[in-house]
Design a protein around this motif. Structure first.
Motif, PDB file in Angstrom:
ATOM      1  N   THR A  10       0.873  -1.172   0.000  1.00 13.80           N
ATOM      2  CA  THR A  10       0.000   0.000   0.000  1.00 13.80           C
ATOM      3  C   THR A  10       0.908   1.219   0.000  1.00 13.80           C
ATOM      4  O   THR A  10       1.763   1.355   0.879  1.00 13.80           O
ATOM      5  CB  THR A  10      -0.910   0.010   1.246  1.00 13.80           C
ATOM      6  N   TYR A  11       0.762   2.067  -1.006  1.00 11.12           N
ATOM      7  CA  TYR A  11       1.604   3.267  -1.078  1.00 11.12           C
ATOM      8  C   TYR A  11       1.173   4.279  -0.025  1.00 11.12           C
ATOM      9  O   TYR A  11       0.056   4.189   0.519  1.00 11.12           O
ATOM     10  CB  TYR A  11       1.543   3.885  -2.478  1.00 11.12           C
ATOM     11  N   ASP A  12       2.036   5.236   0.242  1.00 10.76           N
ATOM     12  CA  ASP A  12       1.792   6.241   1.298  1.00 10.76           C
ATOM     13  C   ASP A  12       0.475   6.992   1.092  1.00 10.76           C
ATOM     14  O   ASP A  12      -0.157   7.418   2.051  1.00 10.76           O
ATOM     15  CB  ASP A  12       2.944   7.263   1.343  1.00 10.76           C
ATOM     16  N   ASP A  13       0.086   7.153  -0.176  1.00  9.67           N
ATOM     17  CA  ASP A  13      -1.162   7.894  -0.428  1.00  9.67           C
ATOM     18  C   ASP A  13      -2.401   7.000  -0.292  1.00  9.67           C
ATOM     19  O   ASP A  13      -3.504   7.414  -0.621  1.00  9.67           O
ATOM     20  CB  ASP A  13      -1.115   8.534  -1.819  1.00  9.67           C
ATOM     21  N   GLY A  14      -2.200   5.750   0.173  1.00  7.05           N
ATOM     22  CA  GLY A  14      -3.329   4.851   0.381  1.00  7.05           C
ATOM     23  C   GLY A  14      -3.637   3.919  -0.780  1.00  7.05           C
ATOM     24  O   GLY A  14      -4.484   3.036  -0.651  1.00  7.05           O
ATOM     25  N   VAL A  16      -3.690   0.880  -2.872  1.00  7.22           N
ATOM     26  CA  VAL A  16      -3.355  -0.534  -2.676  1.00  7.22           C
ATOM     27  C   VAL A  16      -2.877  -1.083  -4.019  1.00  7.22           C
ATOM     28  O   VAL A  16      -3.668  -1.268  -4.934  1.00  7.22           O
ATOM     29  CB  VAL A  16      -4.575  -1.324  -2.150  1.00  7.22           C
ATOM     30  N   ALA A  17      -1.590  -1.321  -4.131  1.00  5.55           N
ATOM     31  CA  ALA A  17      -1.026  -1.739  -5.414  1.00  5.55           C
ATOM     32  C   ALA A  17      -0.971  -3.257  -5.545  1.00  5.55           C
ATOM     33  O   ALA A  17      -1.174  -3.803  -6.629  1.00  5.55           O
ATOM     34  CB  ALA A  17       0.377  -1.155  -5.585  1.00  5.55           C
ATOM     35  N   VAL A  18      -0.718  -3.938  -4.440  1.00  7.19           N
ATOM     36  CA  VAL A  18      -0.557  -5.395  -4.441  1.00  7.19           C
ATOM     37  C   VAL A  18      -1.152  -5.926  -3.139  1.00  7.19           C
ATOM     38  O   VAL A  18      -0.985  -5.311  -2.094  1.00  7.19           O
ATOM     39  CB  VAL A  18       0.951  -5.780  -4.504  1.00  7.19           C
ATOM     40  N   PRO A  36      -3.564  -5.968 -16.911  1.00  6.43           N
ATOM     41  CA  PRO A  36      -3.779  -4.596 -17.368  1.00  6.43           C
ATOM     42  C   PRO A  36      -2.891  -3.610 -16.617  1.00  6.43           C
ATOM     43  O   PRO A  36      -2.352  -3.929 -15.555  1.00  6.43           O
ATOM     44  CB  PRO A  36      -5.255  -4.346 -17.068  1.00  6.43           C
ATOM     45  N   SER A  37      -2.783  -2.429 -17.162  1.00  3.19           N
ATOM     46  CA  SER A  37      -1.989  -1.378 -16.551  1.00  3.19           C
ATOM     47  C   SER A  37      -2.514  -1.060 -15.148  1.00  3.19           C
ATOM     48  O   SER A  37      -3.720  -1.038 -14.928  1.00  3.19           O
ATOM     49  CB  SER A  37      -2.070  -0.154 -17.460  1.00  3.19           C
ATOM     50  N   GLY A  38      -1.604  -0.886 -14.209  1.00  2.96           N
ATOM     51  CA  GLY A  38      -1.996  -0.465 -12.868  1.00  2.96           C
ATOM     52  C   GLY A  38      -2.364  -1.587 -11.917  1.00  2.96           C
ATOM     53  O   GLY A  38      -2.884  -1.340 -10.832  1.00  2.96           O
ATOM     54  N   CYS A  39      -2.104  -2.849 -12.301  1.00  2.00           N
ATOM     55  CA  CYS A  39      -2.507  -3.956 -11.432  1.00  2.00           C
ATOM     56  C   CYS A  39      -1.366  -4.465 -10.554  1.00  2.00           C
ATOM     57  O   CYS A  39      -1.477  -5.528  -9.952  1.00  2.00           O
ATOM     58  CB  CYS A  39      -3.135  -5.077 -12.252  1.00  2.00           C
ATOM     59  N   GLY A  40      -0.271  -3.717 -10.474  1.00  6.09           N
ATOM     60  CA  GLY A  40       0.753  -4.038  -9.483  1.00  6.09           C
ATOM     61  C   GLY A  40       1.947  -4.837  -9.974  1.00  6.09           C
ATOM     62  O   GLY A  40       2.771  -5.283  -9.169  1.00  6.09           O
ATOM     63  N   LYS A  41       2.079  -5.013 -11.277  1.00  5.00           N
ATOM     64  CA  LYS A  41       3.179  -5.828 -11.801  1.00  5.00           C
ATOM     65  C   LYS A  41       4.540  -5.190 -11.514  1.00  5.00           C
ATOM     66  O   LYS A  41       5.450  -5.834 -10.988  1.00  5.00           O
ATOM     67  CB  LYS A  41       3.014  -6.028 -13.320  1.00  5.00           C
ATOM     68  N   SER A  42       4.677  -3.915 -11.885  1.00  3.14           N
ATOM     69  CA  SER A  42       5.969  -3.235 -11.687  1.00  3.14           C
ATOM     70  C   SER A  42       6.298  -3.107 -10.209  1.00  3.14           C
ATOM     71  O   SER A  42       7.451  -3.258  -9.801  1.00  3.14           O
ATOM     72  CB  SER A  42       5.950  -1.836 -12.293  1.00  3.14           C
ATOM     73  N   THR A  43       5.271  -2.820  -9.427  1.00  4.66           N
ATOM     74  CA  THR A  43       5.479  -2.706  -7.980  1.00  4.66           C
ATOM     75  C   THR A  43       6.052  -4.011  -7.439  1.00  4.66           C
ATOM     76  O   THR A  43       7.008  -4.009  -6.655  1.00  4.66           O
ATOM     77  CB  THR A  43       4.143  -2.361  -7.286  1.00  4.66           C
ATOM     78  N   THR A  44       5.473  -5.130  -7.870  1.00  4.11           N
ATOM     79  CA  THR A  44       5.944  -6.433  -7.395  1.00  4.11           C
ATOM     80  C   THR A  44       7.393  -6.668  -7.810  1.00  4.11           C
ATOM     81  O   THR A  44       8.232  -7.090  -7.009  1.00  4.11           O
ATOM     82  CB  THR A  44       5.039  -7.559  -7.944  1.00  4.11           C
TER      83      THR A  44
HETATM   84  P1  ADP Z   1       1.545  -2.100 -13.384  1.00  8.53           P
HETATM   85  O1  ADP Z   1       3.007  -2.333 -13.408  1.00  8.53           O
HETATM   86  O2  ADP Z   1       0.741  -3.362 -13.368  1.00  8.53           O
HETATM   87  O3  ADP Z   1       1.081  -1.159 -14.473  1.00  8.53           O
HETATM   88  P2  ADP Z   1       2.099  -0.593 -10.971  1.00  8.53           P
HETATM   89  O4  ADP Z   1       2.750  -1.545 -10.054  1.00  8.53           O
HETATM   90  O5  ADP Z   1       2.944   0.378 -11.693  1.00  8.53           O
HETATM   91  O6  ADP Z   1       1.166  -1.399 -11.991  1.00  8.53           O
HETATM   92  O7  ADP Z   1       1.011   0.245 -10.160  1.00  8.53           O
HETATM   93  C1  ADP Z   1       0.053  -0.379  -9.300  1.00  8.53           C
HETATM   94  C2  ADP Z   1      -0.816   0.697  -8.657  1.00  8.53           C
HETATM   95  O8  ADP Z   1      -0.018   1.464  -7.769  1.00  8.53           O
HETATM   96  C3  ADP Z   1      -1.432   1.691  -9.628  1.00  8.53           C
HETATM   97  O9  ADP Z   1      -2.691   2.058  -9.131  1.00  8.53           O
HETATM   98  C4  ADP Z   1      -0.467   2.847  -9.585  1.00  8.53           C
HETATM   99  O10 ADP Z   1      -1.122   4.045  -9.911  1.00  8.53           O
HETATM  100  C5  ADP Z   1      -0.041   2.834  -8.127  1.00  8.53           C
HETATM  101  N1  ADP Z   1       1.310   3.388  -7.900  1.00  8.53           N
HETATM  102  C6  ADP Z   1       2.476   3.031  -8.533  1.00  8.53           C
HETATM  103  N2  ADP Z   1       3.507   3.711  -8.025  1.00  8.53           N
HETATM  104  C7  ADP Z   1       3.000   4.521  -7.066  1.00  8.53           C
HETATM  105  C8  ADP Z   1       3.552   5.484  -6.158  1.00  8.53           C
HETATM  106  N3  ADP Z   1       4.859   5.738  -6.138  1.00  8.53           N
HETATM  107  N4  ADP Z   1       2.717   6.122  -5.314  1.00  8.53           N
HETATM  108  C9  ADP Z   1       1.396   5.853  -5.306  1.00  8.53           C
HETATM  109  N5  ADP Z   1       0.801   4.955  -6.117  1.00  8.53           N
HETATM  110  C10 ADP Z   1       1.591   4.311  -6.978  1.00  8.53           C
END
Ligand code: ADP
Ligand code: ADP
Length: 228
Positions: A10-14, A16-18, A36-44
């Motif tokens: 969960t990012y600081d702004d709330g 929920v990425a994963v 799809p875009s925004g589902c947490g792949k890069s975050t993981t």
């Molecule tokens: P993906 O790689 O599947 O496109 P991301 O992991 O980039 O997805 O992002 C997952 C979610 O976290 C999205 O809703 C994105 O907007 C949010 N997110 C990514 N980076 C940050 C960040 N630094 N602060 C807040 N939210 C973020």
């Protein structure tokens, strides 16, 4: 080899990425994260090399929790390739590839020899390209440099985030094929993020399908994921 247990972010702004991610990537396996875009792949992916810290759960590589490890030391064992490869614009290609081994105290001669070998390996003829500058290469060629540079420290693990996303479809298929060939030779453990299901199915030994909200919808072989 890589094990994620109950991982959430969960990012600081709330945001929920994963959430509740359980996943194992075997030694030498190529796993694609797709969705799809925004589902947490890069975050993981970034949690695996500690560019991002998980909020919950644990991540282990070879049985060692990554949280306990020095991030710099950890990243020595993990090559990272992203879509917009950040090459140093004023350095020759060979120098760009040498950077990491030099940083780790390799001698200049050894680092250069290794860089030339790697250029050859990724299909950039050293005699032609070693002394060029990044702006003199095509997008596809710059991605090859990115892969060569990630391999330079000889890491057992490669994390790739949309590595073929920035090039046109014909070049993409060629890079995919060449990477698969390279991967068969090198036997690295690879996690590859893509939003392209065709790429995931084509390249992955297994495919992790992410769903909106950062949950894992499916994890299996391409045939299983396609329901065959
Ligand atoms: P993906 O790689 O599947 O496109 P991301 O992991 O980039 O997805 O992002 C997952 C979610 O976290 C999205 O809703 C994105 O907007 C949010 N997110 C990514 N980076 C940050 C960040 N630094 N602060 C807040 N939210 C973020
Ligand atoms: P790719 O199929 O890998 O994308 P391109 O069709 O874009 O390659 O490029 C074809 C050739 O043109 C390559 O050998 C590349 O090195 C060369 N090239 C592309 N841009 C430049 C440039 N700005 N200066 C010199 N050579 C270039």
């Amino acid at each position: 080899m890589i094990r994620l247990s109950g991982v959430g972010k969960t990012y600081d702004d709330g945001t929920v990425a994963v959430q509740g991610l359980d996943l194992e990537v075997g030694q030498g396996e190529l796993v694609c994260f797709v969705g799809p875009s925004g589902c947490g792949k890069s975050t993981t992916l970034k949690m695996i090399n500690r560019l991002i810290e998980p909020t919950t759960g644990t991540i282990e590589i070879d049985g060692r929790d990554v949280t306990g490890q020095d991030p710099v030391e950890l990243r020595r064992g993990i090559g990272y390739v992203i879509q917009q490869v950040g090459l140093f614009p004023h350095q020759k290609i060979v120098t760009n590839v040498m950077t990491v081994p030099l940083l780790y105290g390799e001698s200049k001669a050894t680092a250069r020899r290794r860089a030339l070998e790697l250029m050859d390996l990724v299909g950039l003829e050293p005699a032609t390209y070693a002394d060029r500058y990044p702006h003199q290469l095509s997008g596809g060629q710059r991605q090859r440099v990115g892969v060569a540079r990630a391999l330079a420290a000889n890491p057992p693990v490669l994390l790739m985030d949309e590595p073929f996303g920035a090039v046109d479809p014909v070049v993409r298929v060629r890079l995919q094929d060449e990477f698969l060939r390279l991967q068969r030779e090198l036997g690295k453990t690879v996690v590859l993020v893509t939003h392209d299901i065709d790429e995931a199915v084509r390249m992955g030994d297994r495919v992790a399908v992410f769903a909106t909200g950062g949950r894992l919808a499916q994890y299996g072989t391409p045939a299983e994921v396609l329901g065959r």
